[in-house]
Write an enzyme that holds these catalytic residues in place. Sequence first.
Site, PDB file in Angstrom:
ATOM      1  N   ASP A   1       9.467  11.709   1.685  1.00 38.10           N
ATOM      2  CA  ASP A   1       8.826  10.731   0.807  1.00 38.10           C
ATOM      3  C   ASP A   1       9.910   9.906   0.120  1.00 38.10           C
ATOM      4  O   ASP A   1      10.526  10.351  -0.841  1.00 38.10           O
ATOM      5  CB  ASP A   1       7.954  11.458  -0.228  1.00 38.10           C
ATOM      6  CG  ASP A   1       7.078  10.486  -1.014  1.00 38.10           C
ATOM      7  OD1 ASP A   1       7.358   9.270  -0.986  1.00 38.10           O
ATOM      8  OD2 ASP A   1       6.118  10.945  -1.652  1.00 38.10           O
TER       9      ASP A   1
ATOM     10  N   SER B   1       0.566  10.551  -5.830  1.00 39.10           N
ATOM     11  CA  SER B   1       1.298   9.372  -6.271  1.00 39.10           C
ATOM     12  C   SER B   1       1.048   9.112  -7.760  1.00 39.10           C
ATOM     13  O   SER B   1       1.175  10.027  -8.566  1.00 39.10           O
ATOM     14  CB  SER B   1       0.904   8.177  -5.382  1.00 39.10           C
ATOM     15  OG  SER B   1       1.846   7.148  -5.521  1.00 39.10           O
TER      16      SER B   1
ATOM     17  N   HIS C   1       4.541   9.778   2.181  1.00 39.54           N
ATOM     18  CA  HIS C   1       3.774   9.733   0.927  1.00 39.54           C
ATOM     19  C   HIS C   1       2.293   9.938   1.261  1.00 39.54           C
ATOM     20  O   HIS C   1       1.507   8.998   1.214  1.00 39.54           O
ATOM     21  CB  HIS C   1       4.042   8.353   0.309  1.00 39.54           C
ATOM     22  CG  HIS C   1       3.680   8.247  -1.132  1.00 39.54           C
ATOM     23  ND1 HIS C   1       4.259   9.026  -2.103  1.00 39.54           N
ATOM     24  CD2 HIS C   1       2.793   7.440  -1.782  1.00 39.54           C
ATOM     25  CE1 HIS C   1       3.751   8.689  -3.277  1.00 39.54           C
ATOM     26  NE2 HIS C   1       2.857   7.749  -3.118  1.00 39.54           N
TER      27      HIS C   1
END
Lengths: 818, 818
Positions: free
Chosen positions: A492, A372, A523
């Site tokens: 995602d 991320s 994610h």
Amino acid sequence: MKINQFAHAPAAFETKLEELSKLRFIKADAQQEDLNLLWKNLLLKCFPQAKCLAQKHEKLASLAATKTESVPEFIEKKTVNLTVFYAVAMQLLQFEPDTEFDIDNPLKSMDELGVFHADKLEDSTDLISAFYDLLATHGKNGQTLLDHLGNLGFFLDFYDLPVSEKPVFFNGKAQPVFDTTKLIFEVVYVESDLDTDHDGKADLLKAEIIRPKDTEEGLKVPALYTASPYNQGTNDATVEAMTHNVNVKLTRKTPDSLTYDEIKYTAKPKTEIKKQTVNGTVKSANETFPREFSYTLNDYMLARGFAAVYAAGIGTMDSDGFRTCGSKEETESTTAIIEWLAGNRKAFIDKTSGIEIKAWWCNKHVAMTGKSYLGTLATAAATTGVEGLSTIISEAAISNWYDYYRDGGLVVAPDGFPGEDADVLAEDCFSRRKQSGDFLHVKKDWENHLAKITRGQDRTTGSYNTFWDARNYLKDVQNIKCDVVMVHGLNDWNVKPRNVYNLYNALQKLPVVSKLVLHQGQHIYVNNFQSLDFTDMMNLWLSHKLYGLENGAEKLLPNVLVQDNVKESTWHAKDSWIDEDADEVVLKATPCGKLKPLSAEKCSADGHDGNCHAKELQFKDSLDQKDFEAYVSDIAKWKHDLASENTPLDSNRIVWKSTAFDKDIVLEGAPKVSLRVKSSRDYGMLSFMLIDYGTDKRLGEVPTTLARKAIDCGFHWRTDDLMEFKLAKATPFKMITKGHLNLQNRTNLWHADDLSADEYVEIDVVLQPMLHRIKAGHQLGLIVYSTDMGMTVRGNEDIRYTLDGTKTRLTINVKNLN
Amino acid sequence: MKINQFAHAPAAFETKLEELSKLRFIKADAQQEDLNLLWKNLLLKCFPQAKCLAQKHEKLASLAATKTESVPEFIEKKTVNLTVFYAVAMQLLQFEPDTEFDIDNPLKSMDELGVFHADKLEDSTDLISAFYDLLATHGKNGQTLLDHLGNLGFFLDFYDLPVSEKPVFFNGKAQPVFDTTKLIFEVVYVESDLDTDHDGKADLLKAEIIRPKDTEEGLKVPALYTASPYNQGTNDATVEAMTHNVNVKLTRKTPDSLTYDEIKYTAKPKTEIKKQTVNGTVKSANETFPREFSYTLNDYMLARGFAAVYAAGIGTMDSDGFRTCGSKEETESTTAIIEWLAGNRKAFIDKTSGIEIKAWWCNKHVAMTGKSYLGTLATAAATTGVEGLSTIISEAAISNWYDYYRDGGLVVAPDGFPGEDADVLAEDCFSRRKQSGDFLHVKKDWENHLAKITRGQDRTTGSYNTFWDARNYLKDVQNIKCDVVMVHGLNDWNVKPRNVYNLYNALQKLPVVSKLVLHQGQHIYVNNFQSLDFTDMMNLWLSHKLYGLENGAEKLLPNVLVQDNVKESTWHAKDSWIDEDADEVVLKATPCGKLKPLSAEKCSADGHDGNCHAKELQFKDSLDQKDFEAYVSDIAKWKHDLASENTPLDSNRIVWKSTAFDKDIVLEGAPKVSLRVKSSRDYGMLSFMLIDYGTDKRLGEVPTTLARKAIDCGFHWRTDDLMEFKLAKATPFKMITKGHLNLQNRTNLWHADDLSADEYVEIDVVLQPMLHRIKAGHQLGLIVYSTDMGMTVRGNEDIRYTLDGTKTRLTINVKNLN
């Protein structure tokens, strides 16, 4: 259950001998030993938890050789053969007879499970070779047998090896010969060239370092560096109050004639910043830290001779400066740590004394890790070509912040975070706020700075502007010098797949090695999956990139590795995202709701007369207030209803479906939708989804925890949960991909096109990329709608959209499977 | 957010001085010090992560004293006062100004949050006293400030204290002065008096021990012993295949005249078992073990001078014997470990050598900990009165296995595990199966043994029989000699609340101290909750029980502590489960669907004429096959529909509702339902639910993870997640409690009454106990139905039940709140 191993390195017999004897599994004369004796001695090595031979023998008796004989009983009468070797091997790998493998025919079970085995075992050479490979083979708990032995204490005797003999590699991968009870935890403050808080002084950046004790004896180790703006805490309560309202109408953009050059970001020239005077140098830091916000991949490698470095960057607790959400300053605050690790920048033991401390323990090779925002900063750092950065493992990373908070000229939130934006994230990560005694002096400046971000991000137009251009790492991809591993979830919808697709495509044009792992998760991390040896792959990669070990990593790891979306625990190695033999297929979306090959001119095959009545297809955007509110508070229901029938959304979208496919196909890359549309207003937006229709069991949205804390990162060290995607209850459909477009961004993202009410315009929109298998019997669906309740603004306005029923086309890359 | 502390011990000023100086917070002359200087020095102690004074001063500047001044700035000009002291204290406790407390008026915020504070701060004595209490005060992260400082390294300097000065207590609780990087992990084999596998040899039982290094220097430590049959692995695949089919019809029982004495269990006389010859004694074990299956409460106490001992018992991996699911043998296999720890039983370093090892490091005080089966075995052990067992912390524990797998003469599964039974659990925990080389020799015996359990549990009748009588710990409660802490979830439908209720009630009659914690969770631990200092409570309790520290634990901890089901983070201390001033209330369930006070003779108040038309109330048990299957595959939907209207279950139950209450009331204890009923067959079962009707936000079913790994069990030691129940989305109702009865067990659980089709019988059924607040405006509902899709057999039979509409009564204990 299936095991997929990509980091199991083929080795020459001489190498096997050498590595086994280095790990004290065999002695020099092993090849001359009696077969049973050799086997028994190797097996006895598999009980490092037992400290004396008698007890190892007790443990040996717990292994079955056949349905009726334990290993000691078997050895007394018979000689080990291929079947018995693997019957026992499977138990060592923690598979259970009867329920998980057939003890009479282990090879068949191993083939089904995907577990590596030799095909011949006749002499000591075969046995040694097979045992070597077995040590490098993954078992049921997501780790190799050697890792499992390490977790039982096998490497305790290696902790005291002289540093000249460390690290220790086996089968191309670093082994846990470092004592994690003796790790050194220290904090330094790296001096950047930034002054983001404009106090006239260089921003100091806190870095948390964990390194093996062996560095104190002279060992130089590489660093796994994770830049996490979250790791010093987040301001959740503060940002809750500043999250933007998304229940607002779409705004018409004033048409303009902007060119890219007019919005292009250019860095301002640097001004001189006051640096600290050096008042001396020390080798030990003055500060330690409690449990850091760690990544278990780093934890795993810590036991194997890699330091871990965590830094949160400008504007985080204990550091100076302000958060900027993805700007060049954040990139620079990220690379500053690498420069220090590589010996090219100063750090101090605190913020005032001027006592310098060098990364004298580092071998000047750094890899960045993390998911991320963490992976994003790894990507950002790579695009600077900073010296010392040998590779990045960039997971679920943003490559262009416009692709995170915007899409097609629209404000499009990451799924699950409506109303979040760059300013919200900047505030969320501004953990310097938690140092209240410091914050009170910069409060005003911070508020002004934040207001600038709010202006810059421009939620009114949603257009690509200078603010976003400054946050587009793709512009600098050509600077990348290090090799790159990318990991991304095909589901995602937080960091959308376009982010990795664009980076992947750009990297193919550069003289660097890149590897891509596409999983079926959202994610998430994938280093704790039962079905894939991701951790081994990264160990192989990092041992090569950071220690320079020649282990064939670049060849062994597939260029593209994709998890199958139909079968559990199945991973496919590929050369590229889009296969060379995939066909570009254009489908027309007919007025009667079918998706058909372009060549099928008429609808008659489906009972129509060939002249469909409805040449125009209409849908509205507004909902009854009650339905609207119900969907706002239950986005999952909205997602479900949009693709279903007989719901309040029936008149709010057009759905086309293909006929059922007669064999499996795979959709690859980024699909394109072309159509003619008119809005009942002089503004408007369209959203798109591709759907896999067909009632079937599909992989769960989130992985199942197979066993809590089942993965040890080393002996009595940290743990991870063992995870896997399992087929869940049958569902009628699954969204494959989506896309969005502001009808005033038909030409590009920065310039606002004109639009008149009730006048047709033609649009092409490229949806998010995909890699999706559609099973035989399923249908492909295309949905066009306007408001995306989970992502766009939700004005609930009385707008109607009309499509020219004959002009809608879908272009996709299709690979037909045999 | 609210903080509830029960283990914050009031201390005399002299004690405070002494303990603060022992922890090196103050020097002898502290009371003479200047107020600001004393305050500053105390604050500087709060940065143990910084190793030099200059750096501690840097950290000090990160604290705000007021809205405009940091602490150093404040100190220069002004003198600390009550407000400023707590403004800073709240930051040390990790609360944030603006969002979490008012820096101008911290005391008001503290009162609202439930955070302890003094009311006067005028001189050094006040300051010292307040700082002492502050160290023992819980912050936002679910730990005390002193724990937080410990996590930052405060106690590193205490690791090397001579053992004569260890352990160290503060505010009545043990502190983390033990180096967790130096823990000793060892395995021993305890020799029991059992031979459950009938091999003629005493069953040896593996125990895993973790003890502080200081024991090697002579420190004797107590042991926290967790008996977990799961901790060596489970046979999930095997038991999946043997789980019983619950989609079967209810069987009519042949009426009998059995008395309790006829089914009473009596232990068989013991036969002589061959013991090992002792061939010597050693002080160190020969075997270590990898990451154990730990309980974080044990981890926490390990850093504080308590050993942790884990044992799985008979029939688990590396031990001898067979699982028996709750029989006396399992109890004995549990207490054998305690006898060894207390010096009253032998253990060996392995299974064959005869080399003995004593628990020479143990101070002979043992506490048992753990949840579910683990807590069950703690309860079981306590009922033997075994020497050495000083206390148990028994969480979500079974007190009678009949109350786990049966109810009211019916097979009633723990919720979520339909088809599980004693035999399934015995097989699941029989991890000895995983030692394949050993298992192959006992396979046949094990299968015979398991078949005996299957016969014994008797799924046909569901009656209480000798098998269950042997597994009823309540029969032996009078043997309990140790003090008992019980923890149970009021929403635990796995181990149903009756288990703790019966134990609690029995204990009130014994001369032991007992403490009860009732939370709003299901089957969970509560030692990681933000709102409650459960860990401190247990530290206080264990420091007293196992180290003999006189800390007032027995008085400080409430007898009954219950979490409020209406308000977040709110816990109430009570004297007893049922308050003395609660009223026993009898409600009649009228033919027209009302629940009314007994005195309200007629229904006319609700518009009826006083002679309700339906004197008989009918419901059926069968469902359309499609509805039946839908509910089987979605029990949550069944639970929802049963208490709702206009669902396929409308004719499958009778619902009564009270009028809305005009003020909050609390329902306490076990409610009783009495009614007249006839079945259309000569067998039948009834199920019951009490429901809290009223659309409202309620606590979530599972706690929310506030922060992952946010709780450190010690410096660089293991972690736990910080959890809390948060109010979730509004729901129309919530089940309070339930119950079940076989109509042939009207008299008792072991004897089968006769039943004729279509003939009325009278029944009394006691439902599971409760402690539930019904808010003003809500209604109390009673539902009578037959098949419980989640728990009973599901025959989907054509049976109809008829209730005498005038005879249904509900008896409950009600406390009216002011």
